[in-house]
Design a protein around this motif. Sequence first.
Motif, mmCIF file in Angstrom:
data_model
loop_
_atom_site.group_PDB
_atom_site.id
_atom_site.type_symbol
_atom_site.label_atom_id
_atom_site.label_comp_id
_atom_site.label_asym_id
_atom_site.label_seq_id
_atom_site.Cartn_x
_atom_site.Cartn_y
_atom_site.Cartn_z
ATOM 1 N N ASN A 123 9.166 -19.599 34.724
ATOM 2 C CA ASN A 123 8.907 -19.343 33.315
ATOM 3 C C ASN A 123 7.610 -18.555 33.089
ATOM 4 O OD1 ASN A 123 7.597 -20.082 30.600
ATOM 5 N ND2 ASN A 123 9.723 -20.724 30.311
ATOM 6 N N THR A 181 6.925 1.183 23.072
ATOM 7 C CA THR A 181 8.301 1.031 22.609
ATOM 8 C C THR A 181 9.007 -0.102 23.325
ATOM 9 O OG1 THR A 181 9.234 2.620 24.168
ATOM 10 C CG2 THR A 181 8.575 3.481 22.024
ATOM 11 N N PHE A 182 8.519 -0.552 24.477
ATOM 12 C CA PHE A 182 9.234 -1.675 25.078
ATOM 13 C C PHE A 182 8.427 -2.955 25.247
ATOM 14 C CE2 PHE A 182 7.592 -1.477 29.311
ATOM 15 C CZ PHE A 182 7.500 -0.155 29.677
ATOM 16 N N HIS A 241 5.820 7.528 28.400
ATOM 17 C CA HIS A 241 5.427 7.605 27.000
ATOM 18 C C HIS A 241 3.950 7.960 26.869
ATOM 19 C CE1 HIS A 241 5.131 6.155 22.829
ATOM 20 N NE2 HIS A 241 6.429 6.374 22.806
ATOM 21 N N ARG A 268 7.047 -4.684 23.151
ATOM 22 C CA ARG A 268 7.295 -5.617 22.050
ATOM 23 C C ARG A 268 8.757 -6.007 21.935
ATOM 24 N NH1 ARG A 268 4.182 -4.386 16.805
ATOM 25 N NH2 ARG A 268 5.041 -6.463 16.495
ATOM 26 N N LEU A 269 9.596 -5.499 22.822
ATOM 27 C CA LEU A 269 11.025 -5.823 22.751
ATOM 28 C C LEU A 269 11.395 -7.004 23.626
ATOM 29 C CD1 LEU A 269 12.765 -2.339 22.903
ATOM 30 C CD2 LEU A 269 12.469 -3.835 20.927
ATOM 31 N N THR A 270 10.564 -7.312 24.625
ATOM 32 C CA THR A 270 10.926 -8.362 25.568
ATOM 33 C C THR A 270 10.647 -9.738 24.966
ATOM 34 O OG1 THR A 270 8.732 -8.104 26.514
ATOM 35 C CG2 THR A 270 10.530 -6.986 27.638
ATOM 36 N N ASP A 271 11.200 -10.784 25.613
ATOM 37 C CA ASP A 271 10.945 -12.151 25.187
ATOM 38 C C ASP A 271 10.476 -12.920 26.396
ATOM 39 O OD1 ASP A 271 10.936 -14.698 24.141
ATOM 40 O OD2 ASP A 271 13.094 -14.981 24.515
ATOM 41 N N ARG A 312 11.855 -14.302 35.879
ATOM 42 C CA ARG A 312 12.857 -14.970 35.068
ATOM 43 C C ARG A 312 14.134 -15.178 35.878
ATOM 44 N NH1 ARG A 312 14.488 -11.478 30.101
ATOM 45 N NH2 ARG A 312 12.702 -12.294 28.973
ATOM 46 N N GLU A 313 14.539 -14.128 36.595
ATOM 47 C CA GLU A 313 15.774 -14.242 37.360
ATOM 48 C C GLU A 313 15.652 -15.228 38.510
ATOM 49 O OE1 GLU A 313 17.424 -10.426 38.428
ATOM 50 O OE2 GLU A 313 17.245 -9.737 36.359
ATOM 51 N N MET A 314 14.387 -15.481 38.943
ATOM 52 C CA MET A 314 14.203 -16.441 40.025
ATOM 53 C C MET A 314 13.832 -17.815 39.476
ATOM 54 S SD MET A 314 12.580 -13.970 42.961
ATOM 55 C CE MET A 314 13.080 -14.904 44.414
ATOM 56 N N GLY A 315 14.015 -17.999 38.155
ATOM 57 C CA GLY A 315 13.841 -19.322 37.559
ATOM 58 C C GLY A 315 12.403 -19.729 37.294
ATOM 59 N N VAL A 340 6.817 -5.468 33.176
ATOM 60 C CA VAL A 340 8.213 -5.720 32.817
ATOM 61 C C VAL A 340 9.020 -6.095 34.058
ATOM 62 C CG1 VAL A 340 10.372 -4.623 32.084
ATOM 63 C CG2 VAL A 340 8.315 -4.316 30.729
ATOM 64 N N ARG A 366 8.801 -0.573 38.241
ATOM 65 C CA ARG A 366 9.557 -1.812 38.031
ATOM 66 C C ARG A 366 10.126 -2.347 39.324
ATOM 67 N NH1 ARG A 366 12.985 -1.217 32.357
ATOM 68 N NH2 ARG A 366 11.164 -0.515 31.173
ATOM 69 N N MET A 423 10.847 -9.717 34.587
ATOM 70 C CA MET A 423 12.294 -9.839 34.754
ATOM 71 C C MET A 423 12.643 -10.562 36.046
ATOM 72 S SD MET A 423 13.513 -6.080 33.511
ATOM 73 C CE MET A 423 14.930 -6.097 32.417
#
Lengths: 362, 362
Positions: free
Chosen positions: A267, A282-283, A75, A285-288, A262-265, A255, A225, A259
């Motif tokens: 926070n 564009t991405f 982008h 702001r989409l993640t949590d 998170r997948e490895m527990g 990102v 990534r 990810m």
Amino acid sequence: MKTQVTIKDIAKALNISPSTVSRALKDHPDISQKTKDAVNKIAAELDYHPNTIAQSLRKSRSNTIGVVVPELVHHFFASVISGIEDIAYKAGYRVVICQTNEDVTREKINISALISSRVDGVLCSMTKETKEYSHFKSIQNRNIPLIFFDRICNEIKADSVVVQDYEGAYEAVEHLIEQGCKRIAHFKGPDSLLITRQRLNGYYDAMRESHLQIDEDLIIQADDRESARKAIYDLVKSEEPMPDGIFCVNDNVAVGAMMQLREMGINVPREVKIVGFEDDTTFTRLTDPQISSVFQPAFEMGQRATEMFLDELKRKEAHPEKILEPKTPRIEVLKTKVVVRGSSNEQVAQQERARRNYLENV
Amino acid sequence: MKTQVTIKDIAKALNISPSTVSRALKDHPDISQKTKDAVNKIAAELDYHPNTIAQSLRKSRSNTIGVVVPELVHHFFASVISGIEDIAYKAGYRVVICQTNEDVTREKINISALISSRVDGVLCSMTKETKEYSHFKSIQNRNIPLIFFDRICNEIKADSVVVQDYEGAYEAVEHLIEQGCKRIAHFKGPDSLLITRQRLNGYYDAMRESHLQIDEDLIIQADDRESARKAIYDLVKSEEPMPDGIFCVNDNVAVGAMMQLREMGINVPREVKIVGFEDDTTFTRLTDPQISSVFQPAFEMGQRATEMFLDELKRKEAHPEKILEPKTPRIEVLKTKVVVRGSSNEQVAQQERARRNYLENV
């Protein structure tokens, strides 16, 4: 059947001389308005396009700017190109774009092609792999203005536009320190790129000035990534304590790191805080949580690079017969700014989440 | 000082004739290997680039394919371009790219520029606004192969590559119906584009075949994030019952719709289920829930369009003197496939969330 309509066809249709047609098309003052109108009408009817190849052979100008970028899927580069076009179109230039896919051979082929088709200038952001610079010299040896942007080349004397890579990185790490991080990792880009060396230096200096220990094992090359995921995996599996903050060389790395954590527990941001370097709003702001990032003005970078080209062209056209060294290469540095989102601040993350949960349970 | 090294310079350096140099560079059988080696060595030393402008004027070939796309920021078009380059580079062609920014005037300028610089072919995806087609005719009138992809032009006889827009849309709506949706909205693209008309038809037929009532007020033009947000806002504020499913013309629209629904307190997928049409996998998997979408093979689309250009070039070069009508235009249709994620299926959404919560609380 003829495939190209020429000035002669227009002259024949109007029963006037080709040179009159040529001057009429150029709006020459010696030609009457009536003739000009007639010529333009017939030119439109016959669907006449000036043969710019023949023209550029005569005047050695193509009114085209060649742009060479690593990858259009980023982008960031798409935004830079929009900035380039913004200035170029207004100045009567068209823009052709070539992509290198991070391949030096393709970078060389593209540049050779642009030289051969007589572009008036080249705006370039190098590949990660470029370590030999003769193709850039080839451009300059022909008196064609060469401007670098973003991924610039210190080894070639040329004007260039960058963002505050050092300052942005420094502030990103300073921000992590303010959030309480003490063991901060840096996921860095390849050493061949000046921007990644600058970002690394910003990391070093911010750590040093806060008297934090720098663990060289936490400076890891990871610039997409997948490599970020692998770096996180290796860190979690190692015997060493985990970092509590990571400054990532770009948002895609951020990102990937988030990810995998998170997948490895683990926070984010409670256990590990993350800041990226903007390439794609564009991405982020989409993640949590959303991803904190160093903003960089991509569109403006394209505009400034094009203005530098126009300046350089003016200087060279004043001396068309000699190859001019760039006086002292100008480096324009555009401002960056850390934008704090949930990935580096627990309160902001809670606000992001609270807002969402509230809205979902209304 | 000279700015371009020519064949004469090489001839002078070796004390042989320019025509010998020329033939040596073309690997002509009459020239000895020893001479060829000497010529190639000097050519490299002097940094010789063939003057393709002069060459293409002679043989009317530039070995360049011009690509015209609406916007490079769309991941979809960047992927198509990678597919184009994949085939083009292998066939010895280079690729120059122009972007129209959805502006017909710029589309015309770009095409005129490509014609003038004697590209060997044009691969084009039209703007949303293109309703007049003389600039495409201009390409064909010069015997230059023209291939459309994605946003094709029914009004011009040209080969083209599309995906199964109708079938993909049909299956997306069928999937929503299988999930229990009865009142399904369609956020559609502009009517000027064939692909959006096809997707609309797929929606209509899937609704009809399941004997569901079609409410024309639920067919709303919204083709970016902002217009999708506004459409949701208007639906929520209206007196009419909300739709329970939305088929969106692209993923950006799906993201905008989902964000706005969430902000207005409506749960996706429980209350409203959403399916998009793929343009960017980099963000459909980042949201919570992830976004269901119709997959389309962008890279393959670029490959096929380029192969069609090479076929067409062969056919035209067999008859260089006449303008050939495309026989019967070929339309290649590539397969699509609905990929189900959390935005259209509660169980999948729960799995996505459960997996995350579990991992975060380990």
